[in-house]
Design a protein around this motif. Structure first.
Motif, PDB file in Angstrom:
ATOM      1  N   TRP A 183       0.859  -1.162   0.000  1.00  0.00           N
ATOM      2  CA  TRP A 183       0.000   0.000   0.000  1.00  0.00           C
ATOM      3  C   TRP A 183       0.910   1.230   0.000  1.00  0.00           C
ATOM      4  O   TRP A 183       1.911   1.264   0.718  1.00  0.00           O
ATOM      5  CB  TRP A 183      -0.866   0.052   1.262  1.00  0.00           C
ATOM      6  CG  TRP A 183      -1.901  -1.016   1.425  1.00  0.00           C
ATOM      7  CD1 TRP A 183      -1.956  -1.954   2.413  1.00  0.00           C
ATOM      8  CD2 TRP A 183      -3.055  -1.233   0.609  1.00  0.00           C
ATOM      9  NE1 TRP A 183      -3.061  -2.750   2.248  1.00  0.00           N
ATOM     10  CE2 TRP A 183      -3.752  -2.325   1.144  1.00  0.00           C
ATOM     11  CE3 TRP A 183      -3.559  -0.604  -0.540  1.00  0.00           C
ATOM     12  CZ2 TRP A 183      -4.937  -2.801   0.587  1.00  0.00           C
ATOM     13  CZ3 TRP A 183      -4.730  -1.094  -1.100  1.00  0.00           C
ATOM     14  CH2 TRP A 183      -5.404  -2.179  -0.534  1.00  0.00           C
ATOM     15  N   TRP A 228      -9.189   4.311  -2.082  1.00  0.00           N
ATOM     16  CA  TRP A 228      -8.315   3.327  -2.696  1.00  0.00           C
ATOM     17  C   TRP A 228      -8.645   3.272  -4.183  1.00  0.00           C
ATOM     18  O   TRP A 228      -9.767   2.946  -4.551  1.00  0.00           O
ATOM     19  CB  TRP A 228      -8.504   1.957  -2.035  1.00  0.00           C
ATOM     20  CG  TRP A 228      -7.833   0.818  -2.761  1.00  0.00           C
ATOM     21  CD1 TRP A 228      -6.796   0.865  -3.639  1.00  0.00           C
ATOM     22  CD2 TRP A 228      -8.177  -0.571  -2.662  1.00  0.00           C
ATOM     23  NE1 TRP A 228      -6.451  -0.388  -4.092  1.00  0.00           N
ATOM     24  CE2 TRP A 228      -7.289  -1.290  -3.498  1.00  0.00           C
ATOM     25  CE3 TRP A 228      -9.134  -1.280  -1.934  1.00  0.00           C
ATOM     26  CZ2 TRP A 228      -7.352  -2.687  -3.639  1.00  0.00           C
ATOM     27  CZ3 TRP A 228      -9.196  -2.668  -2.076  1.00  0.00           C
ATOM     28  CH2 TRP A 228      -8.305  -3.362  -2.907  1.00  0.00           C
ATOM     29  N   ASP A 229      -7.679   3.598  -5.015  1.00  0.00           N
ATOM     30  CA  ASP A 229      -7.877   3.535  -6.455  1.00  0.00           C
ATOM     31  C   ASP A 229      -7.104   2.355  -7.018  1.00  0.00           C
ATOM     32  O   ASP A 229      -6.011   2.033  -6.539  1.00  0.00           O
ATOM     33  CB  ASP A 229      -7.408   4.842  -7.104  1.00  0.00           C
ATOM     34  CG  ASP A 229      -7.976   5.026  -8.502  1.00  0.00           C
ATOM     35  OD1 ASP A 229      -8.992   4.370  -8.818  1.00  0.00           O
ATOM     36  OD2 ASP A 229      -7.421   5.821  -9.275  1.00  0.00           O
ATOM     37  N   HIS A 230      -7.675   1.740  -8.030  1.00  0.00           N
ATOM     38  CA  HIS A 230      -7.053   0.570  -8.635  1.00  0.00           C
ATOM     39  C   HIS A 230      -7.426   0.548 -10.110  1.00  0.00           C
ATOM     40  O   HIS A 230      -8.406   1.169 -10.529  1.00  0.00           O
ATOM     41  CB  HIS A 230      -7.544  -0.704  -7.928  1.00  0.00           C
ATOM     42  CG  HIS A 230      -6.633  -1.879  -8.086  1.00  0.00           C
ATOM     43  ND1 HIS A 230      -5.335  -1.890  -7.623  1.00  0.00           N
ATOM     44  CD2 HIS A 230      -6.817  -3.091  -8.670  1.00  0.00           C
ATOM     45  CE1 HIS A 230      -4.764  -3.060  -7.899  1.00  0.00           C
ATOM     46  NE2 HIS A 230      -5.647  -3.802  -8.540  1.00  0.00           N
ATOM     47  N   MET A 303      -5.322   5.421 -13.194  1.00  0.00           N
ATOM     48  CA  MET A 303      -5.025   5.243 -11.774  1.00  0.00           C
ATOM     49  C   MET A 303      -3.780   6.009 -11.332  1.00  0.00           C
ATOM     50  O   MET A 303      -3.807   6.764 -10.362  1.00  0.00           O
ATOM     51  CB  MET A 303      -4.890   3.756 -11.445  1.00  0.00           C
ATOM     52  CG  MET A 303      -4.637   3.459  -9.970  1.00  0.00           C
ATOM     53  SD  MET A 303      -2.866   3.408  -9.560  1.00  0.00           S
ATOM     54  CE  MET A 303      -2.420   1.858 -10.334  1.00  0.00           C
ATOM     55  N   GLU A 304      -2.662   5.813 -12.044  1.00  0.00           N
ATOM     56  CA  GLU A 304      -1.431   6.471 -11.625  1.00  0.00           C
ATOM     57  C   GLU A 304      -1.546   7.989 -11.733  1.00  0.00           C
ATOM     58  O   GLU A 304      -1.086   8.726 -10.847  1.00  0.00           O
ATOM     59  CB  GLU A 304      -0.254   5.962 -12.453  1.00  0.00           C
ATOM     60  CG  GLU A 304       0.145   4.535 -12.130  1.00  0.00           C
ATOM     61  CD  GLU A 304       1.406   4.085 -12.837  1.00  0.00           C
ATOM     62  OE1 GLU A 304       2.012   3.100 -12.404  1.00  0.00           O
ATOM     63  OE2 GLU A 304       1.800   4.730 -13.836  1.00  0.00           O
ATOM     64  N   PHE A 307      -3.464   9.402  -8.824  1.00  0.00           N
ATOM     65  CA  PHE A 307      -2.722   9.330  -7.573  1.00  0.00           C
ATOM     66  C   PHE A 307      -1.624  10.396  -7.532  1.00  0.00           C
ATOM     67  O   PHE A 307      -1.424  11.050  -6.507  1.00  0.00           O
ATOM     68  CB  PHE A 307      -2.116   7.938  -7.398  1.00  0.00           C
ATOM     69  CG  PHE A 307      -1.420   7.742  -6.083  1.00  0.00           C
ATOM     70  CD1 PHE A 307      -2.138   7.621  -4.909  1.00  0.00           C
ATOM     71  CD2 PHE A 307      -0.038   7.700  -6.017  1.00  0.00           C
ATOM     72  CE1 PHE A 307      -1.498   7.446  -3.681  1.00  0.00           C
ATOM     73  CE2 PHE A 307       0.612   7.519  -4.804  1.00  0.00           C
ATOM     74  CZ  PHE A 307      -0.124   7.393  -3.633  1.00  0.00           C
ATOM     75  N   THR A 312      -6.615  10.871  -5.431  1.00  0.00           N
ATOM     76  CA  THR A 312      -6.904   9.654  -4.684  1.00  0.00           C
ATOM     77  C   THR A 312      -5.910   9.545  -3.535  1.00  0.00           C
ATOM     78  O   THR A 312      -4.823  10.131  -3.578  1.00  0.00           O
ATOM     79  CB  THR A 312      -6.799   8.415  -5.590  1.00  0.00           C
ATOM     80  OG1 THR A 312      -5.477   8.337  -6.141  1.00  0.00           O
ATOM     81  CG2 THR A 312      -7.807   8.493  -6.728  1.00  0.00           C
ATOM     82  N   THR A 315      -3.022   3.546  -3.209  1.00  0.00           N
ATOM     83  CA  THR A 315      -3.127   2.481  -4.189  1.00  0.00           C
ATOM     84  C   THR A 315      -2.213   1.333  -3.760  1.00  0.00           C
ATOM     85  O   THR A 315      -1.395   1.473  -2.848  1.00  0.00           O
ATOM     86  CB  THR A 315      -2.764   2.996  -5.592  1.00  0.00           C
ATOM     87  OG1 THR A 315      -3.048   1.986  -6.566  1.00  0.00           O
ATOM     88  CG2 THR A 315      -1.289   3.374  -5.671  1.00  0.00           C
ATOM     89  N   HIS A 317       0.747  -0.937  -5.098  1.00  0.00           N
ATOM     90  CA  HIS A 317       1.685  -0.731  -6.208  1.00  0.00           C
ATOM     91  C   HIS A 317       3.076  -1.206  -5.825  1.00  0.00           C
ATOM     92  O   HIS A 317       3.393  -1.410  -4.654  1.00  0.00           O
ATOM     93  CB  HIS A 317       1.728   0.757  -6.560  1.00  0.00           C
ATOM     94  CG  HIS A 317       1.973   1.047  -8.006  1.00  0.00           C
ATOM     95  ND1 HIS A 317       3.109   0.653  -8.662  1.00  0.00           N
ATOM     96  CD2 HIS A 317       1.225   1.718  -8.929  1.00  0.00           C
ATOM     97  CE1 HIS A 317       3.061   1.057  -9.928  1.00  0.00           C
ATOM     98  NE2 HIS A 317       1.922   1.711 -10.122  1.00  0.00           N
TER      99      HIS A 317
END
Length: 498
Positions: A183, A228-230, A303-304, A307, A312, A315, A317
């Motif tokens: 995380w 939480w982003d995915h 997503m990236e 972030f 967000t 994530t 990663h």
């Protein structure tokens, strides 16, 4: 280990000034034959072999040449160009062009190579290339080119790949301990949410409570898209995520993972270690911890990017996002958390770390040895893995090398400082976390993979995406997904020592 008041860019510039004009030197006696457990510090100077002059003469005089060399990923292109600038200063007449790839440019690059483009040095990271018995002839045999630094590794890197596959090698070289997937979160946003996961998350249920509370907070914020982003990345969802989630459970430990891949257990058994991954992501999607249809989002562009922009909070990663944030949003403060706190019945917080790679990372594609600039390529390759360059590379990526250094190395990389240094460290935030870095099941089974194998998760063709989508939308059950994996396994391997 204390953080130095020097940036990685400043470190490289200082290294360039001191290194310019020097010749790569020092090699010594053979090293140990077994990879050690992960360390929280780079090897100390006392671990280096006795110094002798290495036969690393400059390449023969030739017309000016330009070497095309790949960075580990696009976010490292600039810093790796700075490293190669040192080489250029030492070797007039040789120009090095460093290039990088992203997830969305890999396919075009591979098509370019298929059309005849032949770079001089490549990295497997985004090529979905694991060198095994089915494809090893893609890469030059590094054991036959006079490479002088094999004795510098903390394990027998010269013979590890050959011992595993029974073929001449090695074909690739990697200097680091295994990848870390954690995380990663914006510390100020987490504090604004009133959450302190480093203090409050001790079990799997604690983690789920934290995800729910964070989601509830984010849903009330207009300037926060998600807690939480995915997004979807086939490599991430076959090599990292399944093993990372599984290791939190009593029946998902590394030995169970290995047993499943080696045929001693089944992917679709009631106690399959991989059942937990699908169940967890199904729960996360159903409860709104993750957005609907997150598997249709692009890993980098969606997503990236969100972030990095602090839209967000966190994530799941590997090391790359830390460097992307440092480049794209330098004021951001990131912290991390190992993603596998123990579930009920699991007494120890085990952390899944990849074992040191012996079939990935830097390689020279077959055909390069026939080019007129082959001697220059070899010289550059040797320099890149020499004792004076490894500290620059380790600082560039902020990762712990499995390489015997001449001087102690105090890493300043963001992932290292934000989470890695704390794992299993008595003075760190996670002193009781136990790092597991023995050889993974998928890696052990790869010895027996048949040519064209899907390798269980069918990630090369992105065949795992519709399976995940089916489970997460309810069109398939978790059991259906595990049956699919078991069927793939039954067609993937031959000669397993059952």
């Amino acid at each position: 280990m204390n953080k130095k008041n020097i940036s990685r860019r400043d470190f490289l510039r200082a290294s360039a000034l001191t290194a310019a004009g020097l010749v790569a030197a020092q090699c010594g006696a053979p090293s140990a034959t077994e990879a050690p457990p992960a360390k929280t510090e780079a090897p100390a100077a006392t671990e280096a072999p006795a110094a002798t002059e290495a036969p690393t003469a400059a390449p023969p005089a030739a017309e000016e040449v330009t070497l095309e060399i790949m960075a580990p990923a696009s976010e490292y292109t600039s810093v790796y160009q700075e490293i190669w600038d040192v080489y250029q200063a030492e070797n007039p007449g040789i120009t090095v062009n460093v290039f990088g790839l992203n997830e969305d440019t890999t396919a075009a690059y591979q098509a370019k190579v298929a059309g005849g483009y032949l770079p001089h040095m490549e990295n497997t990271t985004l090529l979905q290339l694991y060198v095994d018995k089915t494809n090893y002839q893609t890469c030059v045999n590094l054991g036959e080119i006079g490479f002088p630094w094999f004795d510098r590794w903390t394990f027998d890197v010269e013979h590890a790949w050959s011992d595993m596959y029974g073929l001449p090698g090695p074909r690739t070289l990697e200097i680091y301990e295994g990848l870390n997937c954690t995380w990663v979160y914006h510390a100020d946003l987490m504090e604004e949410a009133g959450l302190d996961p480093r203090k409050d998350v001790k079990t799997w249920d604690d983690m789920k409570k934290w995800l729910q509370e964070g989601t509830d907070w984010a849903n009330q914020k207009d300037d926060v898209v998600a807690f939480w982003d995915h997004a979807w990345q086939p490599y991430m969802h076959c090599r990292h995520v399944p093993d990372v989630v599984a290791i939190a459970f009593p029946d998902g430990q590394r030995e169970q993972q290995v047993a499943t891949f080696m045929g001693e257990a089944k992917f679709n058994a009631p106690d399959s270690p991989y059942r937990h991954c699908f169940e967890f992501f199904k729960e996360a999607t159903d409860k709104g911890w993750l957005a609907d249809s997150w598997w249709t989002k692009e890993w980098e562009a969606d997503m990236e990017a969100a972030f990095i922009a602090k839209e967000t909070v966190m994530t799941l990663h590997g090391p790359w996002i830390w460097d992307k944030v440092a480049a794209g949003n330098p004021s951001a403060e990131l912290l991390g958390l190992p993603p596998s706190p123990p579930a009920e019945g699991q007494p120890v917080w085990n952390y899944h770390q990849w074992s040191p790679d012996i079939n990935r990372q830097y390689f020279i594609r077959t055909g390069v040895e026939k080019l007129p600039e082959w001697e220059q390529v070899k010289h550059a390759f040797f320099w890149f893995f020499s004792p004076k360059v490894i500290p620059m590379r380790a600082q560039a990526e902020g990762r712990v090398p499995t390489y015997k250094l001449d001087e102690p190395l105090d890493l300043t990389g963001p992932q290292y400082l934000g989470v890695r240094k704390d794992l299993g460290n008595p003075d760190g935030a996670f002193p009781d976390v136990h790092i597991i870095n023995s050889i993974e099941g998928w890696k052990q089974a790869s010895i027996y993979a048949v040519k064209g194998s899907k390798e269980v998760w069918d990630y090369r063709a992105n065949g795992n995406q519709p399976i995940w989508a089916g489970v997460l939308t309810g069109e398939m059950t978790v059991q259906d997904a595990l049956d699919w994996a078991q069927n793939n396994w039954e067609n993937d391997y031959e000669g397993l020592p059952l």
